[in-house]
Design a protein around this motif. Sequence first.
Motif, PDB file in Angstrom:
ATOM      1  N   GLY A 137       0.805  -1.224   0.000  1.00 55.70           N
ATOM      2  CA  GLY A 137       0.000   0.000   0.000  1.00 55.70           C
ATOM      3  C   GLY A 137       0.838   1.274   0.000  1.00 55.70           C
ATOM      4  N   LEU A 138       2.134   1.146   0.245  1.00 54.38           N
ATOM      5  CA  LEU A 138       3.020   2.317   0.191  1.00 54.38           C
ATOM      6  C   LEU A 138       3.268   2.772  -1.243  1.00 54.38           C
ATOM      7  N   ASN A 139       2.978   1.894  -2.209  1.00 50.91           N
ATOM      8  CA  ASN A 139       3.130   2.254  -3.623  1.00 50.91           C
ATOM      9  C   ASN A 139       2.206   3.407  -3.970  1.00 50.91           C
ATOM     10  N   GLY A 140       2.623   4.185  -4.924  1.00 53.11           N
ATOM     11  CA  GLY A 140       1.789   5.274  -5.415  1.00 53.11           C
ATOM     12  C   GLY A 140       2.541   6.057  -6.464  1.00 53.11           C
ATOM     13  N   PRO A 141       1.825   6.858  -7.240  1.00 52.45           N
ATOM     14  CA  PRO A 141       2.487   7.610  -8.308  1.00 52.45           C
ATOM     15  C   PRO A 141       3.392   8.736  -7.802  1.00 52.45           C
ATOM     16  N   ASP A 142       3.226   9.142  -6.545  1.00 49.37           N
ATOM     17  CA  ASP A 142       3.997  10.270  -6.025  1.00 49.37           C
ATOM     18  C   ASP A 142       5.199   9.850  -5.182  1.00 49.37           C
ATOM     19  N   VAL A 143       5.523   8.567  -5.139  1.00 53.39           N
ATOM     20  CA  VAL A 143       6.692   8.106  -4.390  1.00 53.39           C
ATOM     21  C   VAL A 143       7.757   7.616  -5.370  1.00 53.39           C
ATOM     22  N   PRO A 144       9.046   7.836  -5.059  1.00 50.30           N
ATOM     23  CA  PRO A 144      10.118   7.502  -6.013  1.00 50.30           C
ATOM     24  C   PRO A 144      10.542   6.036  -6.010  1.00 50.30           C
ATOM     25  N   TYR A 145       9.738   5.167  -5.419  1.00 48.08           N
ATOM     26  CA  TYR A 145      10.075   3.752  -5.357  1.00 48.08           C
ATOM     27  C   TYR A 145       8.858   2.912  -5.729  1.00 48.08           C
ATOM     28  N   ILE A 146       9.128   1.635  -5.986  1.00 47.34           N
ATOM     29  CA  ILE A 146       8.065   0.670  -6.268  1.00 47.34           C
ATOM     30  C   ILE A 146       8.320  -0.553  -5.404  1.00 47.34           C
ATOM     31  N   ILE A 147       7.253  -1.076  -4.810  1.00 47.61           N
ATOM     32  CA  ILE A 147       7.345  -2.283  -3.995  1.00 47.61           C
ATOM     33  C   ILE A 147       6.555  -3.355  -4.734  1.00 47.61           C
ATOM     34  N   SER A 148       7.185  -4.520  -4.917  1.00 48.45           N
ATOM     35  CA  SER A 148       6.540  -5.576  -5.702  1.00 48.45           C
ATOM     36  C   SER A 148       6.877  -6.946  -5.142  1.00 48.45           C
ATOM     37  N   ASN A 149       6.286  -7.970  -5.743  1.00 52.67           N
ATOM     38  CA  ASN A 149       6.556  -9.348  -5.381  1.00 52.67           C
ATOM     39  C   ASN A 149       8.040  -9.619  -5.624  1.00 52.67           C
ATOM     40  N   GLY A 150       8.679 -10.276  -4.672  1.00 55.80           N
ATOM     41  CA  GLY A 150      10.118 -10.480  -4.777  1.00 55.80           C
ATOM     42  C   GLY A 150      10.548 -11.888  -5.141  1.00 55.80           C
ATOM     43  N   ALA A 151       9.628 -12.717  -5.623  1.00 59.96           N
ATOM     44  CA  ALA A 151       9.961 -14.115  -5.926  1.00 59.96           C
ATOM     45  C   ALA A 151      11.145 -14.228  -6.884  1.00 59.96           C
ATOM     46  N   ALA A 152      11.230 -13.347  -7.866  1.00 60.26           N
ATOM     47  CA  ALA A 152      12.324 -13.396  -8.836  1.00 60.26           C
ATOM     48  C   ALA A 152      13.679 -13.071  -8.196  1.00 60.26           C
ATOM     49  N   HIS A 153      13.658 -12.455  -7.017  1.00 58.32           N
ATOM     50  CA  HIS A 153      14.895 -12.059  -6.335  1.00 58.32           C
ATOM     51  C   HIS A 153      15.133 -12.867  -5.061  1.00 58.32           C
TER      52      HIS A 153
END
Length: 170
Positions: A31-47
């Motif tokens: 929920g911290l994601n948004g268009p006004d924040v300089p980061y993206i939080i996503s599923n990390g399975a690939a990492h």
Amino acid sequence: MGFFDMLTGTKRPEAGVAPRPVEELRTALLGLNGPDVPYIISNGAAHGADLVAEWRISEPAWQHVFVQSQLTHAIRIRMRLAEDVPEVRAVEESWEVTRVGNPPRLQTSATYTRGAGRTISRQYTLQRGESGRLEATESFSFDSARLTGPLRDTALTSGWTWRGVIFGKL
């Protein structure tokens, strides 16, 4: 807080804060994601993680911010949500980046670091003030704590420990 906790950036929630279920924490972090924040939080399975937070350095809407900040490191935070403890185990990774070409694009180098760190970039403009003297006015500011701070604070308010990982597995 012990010496090693200070080195790793480990923080514990306030006493009496009951840990929320893992899915509520995951939802709060996403929920911290948004268009006004300089980061993206996503599923990390690939990492090899549950969640991953990264700077939006390659997104066109954010490129001017990162170019202006003269950012020299790309940062990724891989998070494992350890439900049995409960703690968020976080590994902060960074790579050195340089700008090449026109328009500038980022190129990563072989320099890699692991562990908590902080990058602060500020630019000042010199101009004459009302008194006629030169004055420095901050015209731009960028702080990597804008990525780690919200993640850590969300974990703590959810009753989870934020544990920085330097050595070993996530």
